[in-house]
Design a protein around this motif. Structure first.
Motif, mmCIF file in Angstrom:
data_model
loop_
_atom_site.group_PDB
_atom_site.id
_atom_site.type_symbol
_atom_site.label_atom_id
_atom_site.label_comp_id
_atom_site.label_asym_id
_atom_site.label_seq_id
_atom_site.Cartn_x
_atom_site.Cartn_y
_atom_site.Cartn_z
ATOM 1 N N LEU A 1 0.832 -1.205 0.000
ATOM 2 C CA LEU A 1 0.000 0.000 0.000
ATOM 3 C C LEU A 1 0.869 1.259 0.000
ATOM 4 O O LEU A 1 0.633 2.196 -0.759
ATOM 5 C CB LEU A 1 -0.917 0.000 1.229
ATOM 6 C CG LEU A 1 -1.849 1.196 1.363
ATOM 7 C CD1 LEU A 1 -2.992 1.088 0.356
ATOM 8 C CD2 LEU A 1 -2.419 1.306 2.772
ATOM 9 N N LEU A 2 1.895 1.249 0.857
ATOM 10 C CA LEU A 2 2.774 2.419 0.946
ATOM 11 C C LEU A 2 3.546 2.608 -0.351
ATOM 12 O O LEU A 2 3.732 3.732 -0.819
ATOM 13 C CB LEU A 2 3.719 2.281 2.143
ATOM 14 C CG LEU A 2 3.032 2.387 3.511
ATOM 15 C CD1 LEU A 2 3.986 2.003 4.633
ATOM 16 C CD2 LEU A 2 2.492 3.797 3.751
ATOM 17 N N GLU A 3 3.954 1.511 -0.964
ATOM 18 C CA GLU A 3 4.705 1.608 -2.219
ATOM 19 C C GLU A 3 3.825 2.197 -3.325
ATOM 20 O O GLU A 3 4.255 3.075 -4.083
ATOM 21 C CB GLU A 3 5.237 0.237 -2.626
ATOM 22 C CG GLU A 3 6.142 0.314 -3.843
ATOM 23 C CD GLU A 3 7.050 -0.913 -3.975
ATOM 24 O OE1 GLU A 3 6.603 -2.020 -3.607
ATOM 25 O OE2 GLU A 3 8.183 -0.741 -4.447
ATOM 26 N N ALA A 4 2.579 1.707 -3.399
ATOM 27 C CA ALA A 4 1.660 2.207 -4.429
ATOM 28 C C ALA A 4 1.403 3.702 -4.232
ATOM 29 O O ALA A 4 1.372 4.476 -5.191
ATOM 30 C CB ALA A 4 0.347 1.430 -4.372
ATOM 31 N N ASN A 5 1.244 4.114 -2.983
ATOM 32 C CA ASN A 5 1.012 5.534 -2.721
ATOM 33 C C ASN A 5 2.272 6.369 -2.916
ATOM 34 O O ASN A 5 2.194 7.534 -3.295
ATOM 35 C CB ASN A 5 0.408 5.731 -1.335
ATOM 36 C CG ASN A 5 -1.088 5.500 -1.376
ATOM 37 O OD1 ASN A 5 -1.818 6.312 -1.926
ATOM 38 N ND2 ASN A 5 -1.540 4.361 -0.861
ATOM 39 N N GLY A 6 3.428 5.737 -2.705
ATOM 40 C CA GLY A 6 4.684 6.428 -2.993
ATOM 41 C C GLY A 6 4.768 6.812 -4.460
ATOM 42 O O GLY A 6 5.249 7.897 -4.810
ATOM 43 N N GLY A 7 4.230 5.934 -5.307
ATOM 44 C CA GLY A 7 4.220 6.207 -6.742
ATOM 45 C C GLY A 7 3.337 7.393 -7.107
ATOM 46 O O GLY A 7 3.506 8.013 -8.160
ATOM 47 N N ILE A 8 2.407 7.721 -6.243
ATOM 48 C CA ILE A 8 1.529 8.883 -6.462
ATOM 49 C C ILE A 8 2.088 10.123 -5.759
ATOM 50 O O ILE A 8 2.254 11.183 -6.363
ATOM 51 C CB ILE A 8 0.097 8.585 -5.939
ATOM 52 C CG1 ILE A 8 -0.522 7.434 -6.746
ATOM 53 C CG2 ILE A 8 -0.775 9.837 -6.006
ATOM 54 C CD1 ILE A 8 -1.868 6.943 -6.199
ATOM 55 N N PHE A 9 2.371 9.998 -4.463
ATOM 56 C CA PHE A 9 2.704 11.181 -3.662
ATOM 57 C C PHE A 9 4.140 11.664 -3.844
ATOM 58 O O PHE A 9 4.425 12.838 -3.591
ATOM 59 C CB PHE A 9 2.352 10.942 -2.187
ATOM 60 C CG PHE A 9 0.865 11.034 -1.963
ATOM 61 C CD1 PHE A 9 0.278 12.247 -1.660
ATOM 62 C CD2 PHE A 9 0.046 9.931 -2.145
ATOM 63 C CE1 PHE A 9 -1.091 12.361 -1.516
ATOM 64 C CE2 PHE A 9 -1.340 10.026 -2.000
ATOM 65 C CZ PHE A 9 -1.895 11.248 -1.683
ATOM 66 N N GLY A 10 5.038 10.778 -4.319
ATOM 67 C CA GLY A 10 6.393 11.233 -4.644
ATOM 68 C C GLY A 10 6.338 12.259 -5.783
ATOM 69 O O GLY A 10 6.669 13.435 -5.600
ATOM 70 N N PRO A 11 5.870 11.826 -6.961
ATOM 71 C CA PRO A 11 5.788 12.777 -8.082
ATOM 72 C C PRO A 11 4.882 13.978 -7.801
ATOM 73 O O PRO A 11 5.185 15.101 -8.226
ATOM 74 C CB PRO A 11 5.204 11.925 -9.223
ATOM 75 C CG PRO A 11 5.502 10.508 -8.849
ATOM 76 C CD PRO A 11 5.560 10.448 -7.359
#
Ligand code: NAI
Length: 328
Positions: free
Chosen positions: A101-111
């Protein structure tokens, strides 16, 4: 003519978006003298649905709505933004581990954090609603190069409002009688709604309730698990109340908290109350002129201490996971 306030909303075609956008366009956030430009972000496949929402916004003929941007490009959405609601996120699917879950959201909230720093106004007021909200805010800040970390906050205002409503019901008072409510920690089931410092008619709410077992075994879990109870009853997660809380959060941040009261906000910890520095944790905050301060000098008793610590520990472990994943 007055320049419009530029408000970006991510996940604009989702259910919270549908409750939020119309209230923003009607002027509920900043009042009837402030024109609004809405800058709406969606993923490419949802741009068609977003067009439908924009058609309905048109059909309201809102006098204050001067402009609408619809885009799948975060830099366009955040261009010159004064206010940003980060609503779009990756929901937890059945069988998903927390790291996934954190990885998937990292893909959104990083960029999106990088786009925020690049495109928004430097004094932007940004609120992360999308879950896991605290850690998504931490991820966004991790890539928001050059942006003051105080500009990004996470939403625990829905929990705060739920905590007030549950307390008012128990005491047979109205929410207007309740001040100094605090949600400490994570927007999760480890959150701690604090009745020790909360006041009802000027007296400690903990004493006014006078039943520690009820507070520990009924009140706190009811507030913390309210989201799940809504899903169970409604067959869908809280949307109108979440949009309402998002408006409350940003309005109070921009317009200021009243004398003698405070609100709960997820903000970057400076180490106050033993919450490790750098975590995005909920604290009691006062606000003024678009700035927030963590309320200082509260005594933390033996009832509160382990509860604040447990939620901070959960946040620290989420931070450790996103570090291991290289997201911050
Ligand atoms: P939803 O699924 O109805 O809408 C989310 C929208 O975000 C979808 O339209 C989706 O296409 C969009 N989206 C996904 N990835 C995106 C991206 N990278 N960029 C732009 N848009 C993107 O969900 P709903 O009900 O509107 O909830 C949104 C989030 O808010 C969820 O993560 C939910 O868990 C969270 N939430 C947080 C609360 C809080 O108290 N902090 C309370 C209630 C919900």
């Amino acid at each position: 003519s007055t320049q419009p306030v530029r408000i970006a909303v991510t996940g604009a075609a989702g259910q919270i978006g549908y409750s939020l956008l119309f209230r923003l366009a009607s002027g509920e956030l900043l009042g009837p003298d402030t024109p609004v430009a809405l800058q709406m972000l969606e993923v490419t496949p949802a741009l068609g649905a977003l067009e439908g929402v924009a058609m309905e916004l048109d059909d309201c003929a809102f006098p204050l709505l001067t402009e609408m941007v619809r885009t799948d490009d975060a830099e366009v959405a955040f261009g010159d933004a004064d206010i940003v609601f980060f609503v779009g996120a990756m929901p937890r699917k059945a069988g998903m581990e927390r790291a996934d879950l954190l990885e998937a959201n990292g893909g959104i909230f990083g960029p999106q954090g990088a786009a925020l720093a690049k495109a928004a106004k430097p004094d932007v007021n940004a609120l992360v609603v999308g879950n896991p909200a605290n850690t998504n805010a931490l991820i966004a800040l991790g890539s928001a190069e050059g942006l003051d970390p105080r500009r990004v906050t996470a939403m625990t205002r829905l929990d705060h409002n739920r905590a007030k409503a549950q307390l008012a019901a128990r005491l047979g008072v109205t929410v207007n009688d309740i001040t100094k409510m605090t949600i400490w920690g994570n927007h999760s089931t480890t959150q701690y709604p604090d009745l020790v410092h909360c006041e009802v008619g000027g007296r400690s709410a903990f004493d006014a309730v006078g039943d520690e077992a009820w507070i520990a075994d009924t009140y706190i879990p009811t507030v913390a698990k309210r989201g799940a109870a809504i899903i169970e009853a409604r067959g869908a997660s809280s949307a109108a109340s979440a949009a309402n809380a998002a408006i409350d959060h940003v309005r109070d941040w921009v317009k200021g908290t009243p004398e003698g009261d405070w609100v709960s906000m997820g903000v970057v910890s400076d180490g106050s109350y033993g919450v490790p520095e750098g975590l995005v944790s909920s604290f009691p905050c006062t606000t003024r002129d678009g700035e927030w301060e963590i309320v200082q000098g509260l005594d933390i008793d033996d009832f509160s201490r382990p509860r604040i610590d447990a939620s901070a520990e959960e946040l620290a472990s989420e931070r450790d996971t996103v570090r291991e994943l290289g997201l911050i």
